[in-house]
Design an enzyme around this catalytic site. Structure first.
Site, PDB file in Angstrom:
ATOM      1  N   HIS A  40       0.829  -1.217   0.000  1.00 17.19           N
ATOM      2  CA  HIS A  40       0.000   0.000   0.000  1.00 17.19           C
ATOM      3  C   HIS A  40       0.852   1.252   0.000  1.00 17.19           C
ATOM      4  O   HIS A  40       1.842   1.336   0.713  1.00 17.19           O
ATOM      5  CB  HIS A  40      -0.975   0.031   1.178  1.00 17.19           C
ATOM      6  CG  HIS A  40      -0.340  -0.184   2.523  1.00 17.19           C
ATOM      7  ND1 HIS A  40       0.044  -1.421   2.986  1.00 17.19           N
ATOM      8  CD2 HIS A  40      -0.036   0.694   3.513  1.00 17.19           C
ATOM      9  CE1 HIS A  40       0.562  -1.297   4.201  1.00 17.19           C
ATOM     10  NE2 HIS A  40       0.536  -0.015   4.532  1.00 17.19           N
ATOM     11  N   HIS A  73       0.689   5.251   0.944  1.00 20.84           N
ATOM     12  CA  HIS A  73      -0.056   6.232   1.742  1.00 20.84           C
ATOM     13  C   HIS A  73      -0.006   7.562   0.984  1.00 20.84           C
ATOM     14  O   HIS A  73       1.095   8.052   0.683  1.00 20.84           O
ATOM     15  CB  HIS A  73       0.626   6.472   3.091  1.00 20.84           C
ATOM     16  CG  HIS A  73       0.653   5.308   4.037  1.00 20.84           C
ATOM     17  ND1 HIS A  73      -0.174   5.203   5.125  1.00 20.84           N
ATOM     18  CD2 HIS A  73       1.428   4.187   4.060  1.00 20.84           C
ATOM     19  CE1 HIS A  73       0.094   4.085   5.789  1.00 20.84           C
ATOM     20  NE2 HIS A  73       1.070   3.445   5.165  1.00 20.84           N
TER      21      HIS A  73
HETATM   22  P1  AMP Z   1       1.586   0.431   7.451  1.00 16.99           P
HETATM   23  O1  AMP Z   1       2.205   0.691   8.789  1.00 16.99           O
HETATM   24  O2  AMP Z   1       2.265   1.163   6.339  1.00 16.99           O
HETATM   25  O3  AMP Z   1       1.412  -1.049   7.177  1.00 16.99           O
HETATM   26  O4  AMP Z   1       0.161   1.100   7.498  1.00 16.99           O
HETATM   27  C1  AMP Z   1      -1.017   0.415   7.734  1.00 16.99           C
HETATM   28  C2  AMP Z   1      -2.087   1.463   7.802  1.00 16.99           C
HETATM   29  O5  AMP Z   1      -3.330   0.812   7.709  1.00 16.99           O
HETATM   30  C3  AMP Z   1      -2.107   2.279   9.101  1.00 16.99           C
HETATM   31  O6  AMP Z   1      -1.921   3.661   8.793  1.00 16.99           O
HETATM   32  C4  AMP Z   1      -3.493   2.003   9.689  1.00 16.99           C
HETATM   33  O7  AMP Z   1      -4.066   3.148  10.291  1.00 16.99           O
HETATM   34  C5  AMP Z   1      -4.256   1.530   8.486  1.00 16.99           C
HETATM   35  N1  AMP Z   1      -5.351   0.624   8.752  1.00 16.99           N
HETATM   36  C6  AMP Z   1      -5.361  -0.465   9.554  1.00 16.99           C
HETATM   37  N2  AMP Z   1      -6.550  -1.086   9.515  1.00 16.99           N
HETATM   38  C7  AMP Z   1      -7.322  -0.373   8.665  1.00 16.99           C
HETATM   39  C8  AMP Z   1      -8.667  -0.502   8.199  1.00 16.99           C
HETATM   40  N3  AMP Z   1      -9.460  -1.501   8.600  1.00 16.99           N
HETATM   41  N4  AMP Z   1      -9.146   0.432   7.324  1.00 16.99           N
HETATM   42  C9  AMP Z   1      -8.352   1.449   6.917  1.00 16.99           C
HETATM   43  N5  AMP Z   1      -7.074   1.617   7.315  1.00 16.99           N
HETATM   44  C10 AMP Z   1      -6.567   0.727   8.177  1.00 16.99           C
END
Ligand code: AMP
Ligand code: ZN
Length: 134
Positions: free
Chosen positions: A98, A100
């Site tokens: 993903h 951001h």
């Molecule tokens: P990362 O640390 O780059 O893997 O980021 C994962 C991101 O996913 C974090 O910023 C979380 O806030 C976000 N996240 C986790 N669960 C969900 C969800 N169910 N819907 C939307 N975002 C999420």
């Protein structure tokens, strides 16, 4: 355990969706560092960018290019940070590739902090963005 983001794409877990095409899906981060913080993911599961195809990497960046202006316009941002935590050591928590997109306003503090908007606020932000994308 099924992948969280694959479950979101499948509609098994709800999300604040803002964009979808054949290869890419985008939705609001539930712990945004700024209003409009969006996650852009490939529909084909891969643990990270390098584990996926070059084709999906291109589609992801192409989607970022397409939707980031709409996100900025919707939330009144002046720019954005594009980020990716690649691998656990880099802070990756969800093991599905993903990007951001984190909108920035001119005078906002340099350091990002997670926020906790209400469900209603997230719904409203997603609607504003979708209206511009469509
Ligand atoms: P990362 O640390 O780059 O893997 O980021 C994962 C991101 O996913 C974090 O910023 C979380 O806030 C976000 N996240 C986790 N669960 C969900 C969800 N169910 N819907 C939307 N975002 C999420
Ligand atoms: Zn997945």
């Amino acid at each position: 355990m099924p992948c969280l983001f694959c479950s979101i794409i499948a509609g098994d877990i709800p999300c604040y969706k803002i964009y979808e095409d054949e290869h890419v899906f985008a939705f609001l981060d539930i712990g945004p560092v700024s209003e409009g913080h969006t996650l852009v993911i490939p529909k084909t599961h891969a643990e990270n960018l390098q584990a996926g195809s070059a084709f999906d990497a291109e589609r992801l960046l192409s989607a970022v290019h397409q939707i980031a202006p709409a996100i900025m316009q919707a939330v009144g941002a002046d720019g954005y940070n594009l980020g990716m935590n690649h691998g656990e050591c880099a802070g990756q928590d969800v093991m599905h590739t993903h990007f951001h997109i984190m909108p920035r306003k001119k005078d906002a503090p340099r350091v990002f902090t997670k926020t906790h908007p209400s469900k209603e606020e997230l719904v409203a932000t997603a609607e504003k963005i979708r209206e511009i994308i469509q």
